[in-house]
Design a protein around this motif. Sequence first.
Motif, PDB file in Angstrom:
ATOM      1  N   GLY A  69       0.785  -1.222   0.000  1.00 39.33           N
ATOM      2  CA  GLY A  69       0.000   0.000   0.000  1.00 39.33           C
ATOM      3  C   GLY A  69       0.815   1.268   0.000  1.00 39.33           C
ATOM      4  N   HIS A  70       2.136   1.171   0.113  1.00 36.02           N
ATOM      5  CA  HIS A  70       2.999   2.348   0.142  1.00 36.02           C
ATOM      6  C   HIS A  70       3.871   2.449  -1.105  1.00 36.02           C
ATOM      7  CE1 HIS A  70       1.726   3.059   4.258  1.00 36.02           C
ATOM      8  NE2 HIS A  70       2.078   1.810   4.574  1.00 36.02           N
ATOM      9  N   GLY A  71       3.454   1.783  -2.173  1.00 37.50           N
ATOM     10  CA  GLY A  71       4.187   1.871  -3.428  1.00 37.50           C
ATOM     11  C   GLY A  71       5.299   0.871  -3.584  1.00 37.50           C
ATOM     12  N   GLN A  72       5.554   0.051  -2.562  1.00 33.98           N
ATOM     13  CA  GLN A  72       6.620  -0.952  -2.666  1.00 33.98           C
ATOM     14  C   GLN A  72       6.117  -2.148  -3.467  1.00 33.98           C
ATOM     15  OE1 GLN A  72       4.627  -0.459  -0.135  1.00 33.98           O
ATOM     16  NE2 GLN A  72       4.729  -2.035   1.467  1.00 33.98           N
TER      17      GLN A  72
ATOM     18  N   GLY B   9       9.181  -8.827  -7.032  1.00 36.46           N
ATOM     19  CA  GLY B   9       9.003  -9.817  -8.083  1.00 36.46           C
ATOM     20  C   GLY B   9       9.302 -11.216  -7.588  1.00 36.46           C
ATOM     21  N   ILE B  10       9.293 -12.152  -8.502  1.00 35.55           N
ATOM     22  CA  ILE B  10       9.477 -13.568  -8.171  1.00 35.55           C
ATOM     23  C   ILE B  10      10.809 -13.780  -7.445  1.00 35.55           C
ATOM     24  CG2 ILE B  10       9.671 -15.896  -9.110  1.00 35.55           C
ATOM     25  CD1 ILE B  10       8.030 -14.921 -11.515  1.00 35.55           C
ATOM     26  N   GLY B  11      10.729 -14.446  -6.293  1.00 37.39           N
ATOM     27  CA  GLY B  11      11.922 -14.750  -5.517  1.00 37.39           C
ATOM     28  C   GLY B  11      12.352 -13.636  -4.595  1.00 37.39           C
ATOM     29  N   GLU B  12      11.630 -12.530  -4.566  1.00 41.33           N
ATOM     30  CA  GLU B  12      12.008 -11.386  -3.732  1.00 41.33           C
ATOM     31  C   GLU B  12      11.155 -11.324  -2.475  1.00 41.33           C
ATOM     32  OE1 GLU B  12      13.671  -8.433  -7.253  1.00 41.33           O
ATOM     33  OE2 GLU B  12      11.652  -8.094  -6.442  1.00 41.33           O
ATOM     34  N   ARG B  13      11.427 -10.325  -1.626  1.00 37.41           N
ATOM     35  CA  ARG B  13      10.705 -10.124  -0.377  1.00 37.41           C
ATOM     36  C   ARG B  13      10.060  -8.744  -0.390  1.00 37.41           C
ATOM     37  NH1 ARG B  13      11.813 -13.723   3.764  1.00 37.41           N
ATOM     38  NH2 ARG B  13      13.331 -15.324   3.201  1.00 37.41           N
ATOM     39  N   LEU B  14       8.826  -8.683   0.104  1.00 38.91           N
ATOM     40  CA  LEU B  14       8.093  -7.427   0.189  1.00 38.91           C
ATOM     41  C   LEU B  14       7.907  -7.063   1.664  1.00 38.91           C
ATOM     42  CD1 LEU B  14       6.373  -5.367  -1.639  1.00 38.91           C
ATOM     43  CD2 LEU B  14       4.411  -6.574  -0.650  1.00 38.91           C
ATOM     44  N   ARG B  15       8.349  -5.873   2.030  1.00 36.14           N
ATOM     45  CA  ARG B  15       8.138  -5.392   3.398  1.00 36.14           C
ATOM     46  C   ARG B  15       6.758  -4.757   3.494  1.00 36.14           C
ATOM     47  NH1 ARG B  15      12.448  -5.019   6.869  1.00 36.14           N
ATOM     48  NH2 ARG B  15      14.483  -5.589   5.986  1.00 36.14           N
ATOM     49  N   ALA B  16       6.023  -5.131   4.529  1.00 32.57           N
ATOM     50  CA  ALA B  16       4.680  -4.590   4.709  1.00 32.57           C
ATOM     51  C   ALA B  16       4.293  -4.675   6.172  1.00 32.57           C
ATOM     52  CB  ALA B  16       3.673  -5.368   3.859  1.00 32.57           C
TER      53      ALA B  16
ATOM     54  N   THR C  63      -3.052  -9.739   3.326  1.00 27.67           N
ATOM     55  CA  THR C  63      -2.163  -8.998   4.226  1.00 27.67           C
ATOM     56  C   THR C  63      -1.049  -9.919   4.695  1.00 27.67           C
ATOM     57  OG1 THR C  63      -3.355  -9.606   6.246  1.00 27.67           O
ATOM     58  CG2 THR C  63      -4.110  -7.619   5.057  1.00 27.67           C
ATOM     59  N   ARG C  64       0.029  -9.313   5.222  1.00 31.96           N
ATOM     60  CA  ARG C  64       1.123 -10.114   5.772  1.00 31.96           C
ATOM     61  C   ARG C  64       0.665 -10.909   6.983  1.00 31.96           C
ATOM     62  NH1 ARG C  64       4.525  -9.485   9.830  1.00 31.96           N
ATOM     63  NH2 ARG C  64       3.995  -7.320  10.189  1.00 31.96           N
ATOM     64  N   GLN C  65      -0.301 -10.355   7.703  1.00 32.70           N
ATOM     65  CA  GLN C  65      -0.845 -11.052   8.864  1.00 32.70           C
ATOM     66  C   GLN C  65      -1.512 -12.368   8.451  1.00 32.70           C
ATOM     67  OE1 GLN C  65      -3.904  -8.827  10.952  1.00 32.70           O
ATOM     68  NE2 GLN C  65      -2.861  -9.224  12.895  1.00 32.70           N
ATOM     69  N   TYR C  66      -1.993 -12.423   7.227  1.00 24.71           N
ATOM     70  CA  TYR C  66      -2.745 -13.567   6.738  1.00 24.71           C
ATOM     71  C   TYR C  66      -1.901 -14.517   5.889  1.00 24.71           C
ATOM     72  CZ  TYR C  66      -7.190 -15.811   5.502  1.00 24.71           C
ATOM     73  OH  TYR C  66      -8.235 -16.697   5.366  1.00 24.71           O
ATOM     74  N   ALA C  67      -0.820 -14.041   5.295  1.00 27.87           N
ATOM     75  CA  ALA C  67      -0.017 -14.855   4.375  1.00 27.87           C
ATOM     76  C   ALA C  67       1.470 -14.600   4.607  1.00 27.87           C
ATOM     77  CB  ALA C  67      -0.380 -14.548   2.926  1.00 27.87           C
ATOM     78  N   THR C  68       2.230 -15.675   4.749  1.00 28.11           N
ATOM     79  CA  THR C  68       3.683 -15.574   4.906  1.00 28.11           C
ATOM     80  C   THR C  68       4.367 -15.389   3.562  1.00 28.11           C
ATOM     81  OG1 THR C  68       3.571 -17.000   6.855  1.00 28.11           O
ATOM     82  CG2 THR C  68       5.718 -16.772   5.788  1.00 28.11           C
ATOM     83  N   TYR C  69       3.818 -15.997   2.535  1.00 25.46           N
ATOM     84  CA  TYR C  69       4.337 -15.870   1.177  1.00 25.46           C
ATOM     85  C   TYR C  69       3.183 -16.051   0.209  1.00 25.46           C
ATOM     86  CZ  TYR C  69       4.107 -20.962   1.256  1.00 25.46           C
ATOM     87  OH  TYR C  69       3.663 -22.254   1.377  1.00 25.46           O
ATOM     88  N   ILE C  70       3.408 -15.646  -1.026  1.00 27.39           N
ATOM     89  CA  ILE C  70       2.433 -15.859  -2.099  1.00 27.39           C
ATOM     90  C   ILE C  70       3.185 -16.386  -3.310  1.00 27.39           C
ATOM     91  CG2 ILE C  70       0.590 -14.850  -3.499  1.00 27.39           C
ATOM     92  CD1 ILE C  70       0.564 -12.489  -1.561  1.00 27.39           C
ATOM     93  N   ARG C  71       2.658 -17.422  -3.908  1.00 23.50           N
ATOM     94  CA  ARG C  71       3.183 -17.896  -5.187  1.00 23.50           C
ATOM     95  C   ARG C  71       1.999 -18.182  -6.101  1.00 23.50           C
ATOM     96  NH1 ARG C  71       2.911 -23.356  -5.918  1.00 23.50           N
ATOM     97  NH2 ARG C  71       2.376 -24.629  -4.110  1.00 23.50           N
ATOM     98  N   ALA C  72       2.274 -18.328  -7.379  1.00 26.89           N
ATOM     99  CA  ALA C  72       1.200 -18.493  -8.366  1.00 26.89           C
ATOM    100  C   ALA C  72       1.341 -19.817  -9.091  1.00 26.89           C
ATOM    101  CB  ALA C  72       1.221 -17.347  -9.373  1.00 26.89           C
ATOM    102  N   GLU C  73       0.199 -20.410  -9.429  1.00 29.10           N
ATOM    103  CA  GLU C  73       0.148 -21.618 -10.231  1.00 29.10           C
ATOM    104  C   GLU C  73      -0.821 -21.417 -11.396  1.00 29.10           C
ATOM    105  OE1 GLU C  73       0.771 -24.970  -6.683  1.00 29.10           O
ATOM    106  OE2 GLU C  73      -1.119 -24.877  -7.807  1.00 29.10           O
ATOM    107  N   VAL C  74      -0.496 -22.021 -12.515  1.00 24.12           N
ATOM    108  CA  VAL C  74      -1.407 -22.122 -13.654  1.00 24.12           C
ATOM    109  C   VAL C  74      -1.559 -23.609 -13.948  1.00 24.12           C
ATOM    110  CG1 VAL C  74      -1.860 -21.455 -16.040  1.00 24.12           C
ATOM    111  CG2 VAL C  74      -0.526 -19.933 -14.550  1.00 24.12           C
ATOM    112  N   ARG C  75      -2.822 -24.071 -14.011  1.00 22.03           N
ATOM    113  CA  ARG C  75      -3.051 -25.505 -14.176  1.00 22.03           C
ATOM    114  C   ARG C  75      -4.046 -25.782 -15.295  1.00 22.03           C
ATOM    115  NH1 ARG C  75      -1.610 -29.209  -9.912  1.00 22.03           N
ATOM    116  NH2 ARG C  75      -0.676 -28.142  -8.107  1.00 22.03           N
TER     117      ARG C  75
ATOM    118  N   PHE D 281       7.997 -13.535  -0.590  1.00 23.50           N
ATOM    119  CA  PHE D 281       7.800 -13.580   0.854  1.00 23.50           C
ATOM    120  C   PHE D 281       7.357 -12.205   1.365  1.00 23.50           C
ATOM    121  CE2 PHE D 281      10.380 -17.334   0.282  1.00 23.50           C
ATOM    122  CZ  PHE D 281       9.890 -18.212   1.250  1.00 23.50           C
ATOM    123  N   LEU D 282       6.490 -12.210   2.361  1.00 25.59           N
ATOM    124  CA  LEU D 282       6.004 -10.982   2.990  1.00 25.59           C
ATOM    125  C   LEU D 282       6.696 -10.812   4.335  1.00 25.59           C
ATOM    126  CD1 LEU D 282       2.194 -11.333   2.196  1.00 25.59           C
ATOM    127  CD2 LEU D 282       3.998 -10.284   0.808  1.00 25.59           C
ATOM    128  N   ASP D 283       7.488  -9.750   4.472  1.00 26.82           N
ATOM    129  CA  ASP D 283       8.307  -9.531   5.658  1.00 26.82           C
ATOM    130  C   ASP D 283       7.795  -8.343   6.456  1.00 26.82           C
ATOM    131  OD1 ASP D 283       9.928 -11.601   4.938  1.00 26.82           O
ATOM    132  OD2 ASP D 283      11.557 -10.361   4.184  1.00 26.82           O
TER     133      ASP D 283
END
Length: 506
Positions: free
Chosen positions: A411-414, A417-424, A471-483, A503-505
């Motif tokens: 929500g602050h513009g941060q 990408g894949i394999g990186e960490r997002l601070r929130a 939110t970070r409170q709800y998810a430690t990481y997010i990844r995507a699948e296409v099936r 990863f959400l840090d």
Amino acid sequence: MTENGSGPIGRRNLIVTGAATALTLGTVSFASAAPGGGSAGRPDETKVVRGTLPPGSPDFVYLPVEVPHGVRELAVSYTYEKATVPTGTQNNALDIGIFDERGTGLGGAGFRGWSGGARTEFFIRADDATPGYLRGPVRAGTWHVALGPYTVAPQGLPYTVTVTLKYGEPGTTPAPVYPPTRAKGRGRAWYRGDCHMHSVYSDGGRTPAQIAALARAAGLDFINTSEHNTNSAHRAWQGLWGDDLLIMTGEEITTRNGHVVALGTNPGTFVDWRYRARDNRFGHFARAIRAAGGIVVPAHPHATCVGCGWKFGFGEADAVEVWNGPYTPDDEVTLQEWDNSLTASARSGRAWTPAMGNSDAHRDPDRIGGPQTVVLADDLSREAIQAGLKAGHSYVAESAAVSLSFTVSGGHGQHAGIGERLRADAAEPVTARLEVTGAPGCSVAFVTDQGTLYTTQLPASGTGTATWQTTRQYATYIRAEVRHAPVVAGLPGPLTAFTNPVFLDA
């Protein structure tokens, strides 16, 4: 031609080589020749050894061969008998290779080739050798034919080994020409590669030239040679690389407790495979892979073939091959195991292990590049590709027709990408966004440490965008699948593509 018989294996014949147990048979001796002469016009000599290996044989059986001076070529052939076995019982399977006068020491310099069960005969001389074997002079001394009783029937494994020496001038060994470690590339970009495949230099049916052509046709930018337990193919790619194709050299190390791809080792590097998990030697060889410029990638950890299941743990892995060839239930098991490891890594604070996918293609109709790993790298070089894989800046797709773009923003513009960490902040909304092309009839899912929390169907064209907020409170990481659509009701469909996580840090 003469024959040597070999009797039953006695307990006193068993030795421990510092790794798996081994057995050394009686020595095969030939008439000696004076050093430096006397070999011209000398007739070929052949000796035959027969024996039977009992159930419970050691992993490796060595047949010493005394090679005199003046040998131009050493040739070996072998046969073994299949048995009649009850349903569910493994039948006989016997591998073969050879070590030269420098010995059979684990990781030593004596290795001269291995073909496993792919060939029944081979030769070595200075100027040439059977694929899977290293050309070079046949020096005087004690060589060892290495037999690997992969499985032994209850009745035992009868075998015959024939050794032929051909005399004459030794010839010269051409200097090897290895692939360069860099191609032209496109600067910082997404590059597609397949790092696990086999040619005629182990148990594959394709030549290096055929593989290079298929790699280009599959839209690949890089490949990695990965023959079973031999580095002989490293010199076989001359003229096949180019500005458009980076060819890295490596090996598939095929132990009795799982397989591992040494990805991008220095050309000419050989990595030994003669140990089990109980021998506590894998860490040493994993470090040897990295010391030789490579990275360590356990292959198909839950494959069901004998000896394929991975038993060494993942502490030494730089990445793990989650998807191997056509998508099957063992890949689904590996995917879920890998997903569990992401949660464990986040909880413990330890480094996480990125995922990749490879074809493990051997012959038609195996598809080179199916699947393939798409890596964000600074350039098309060995070091840059390895860095992208180790960082997890990659996704896996079933073909070059499928492309993904996955980001998570706060929500602050941060954004990350894949394999990186997002601070929130804990309650700060974060948005996952996946753009997909080339996946008609497929669905998109966002997966977290709680499992799959959002699924949507792509448009019929297979091109679309999916977004989801958490939110970070709800998810430690997010990844995507296409099936693809499910094949069996109630079970997930085969993968089309998947990403490494963000990863959400705090």
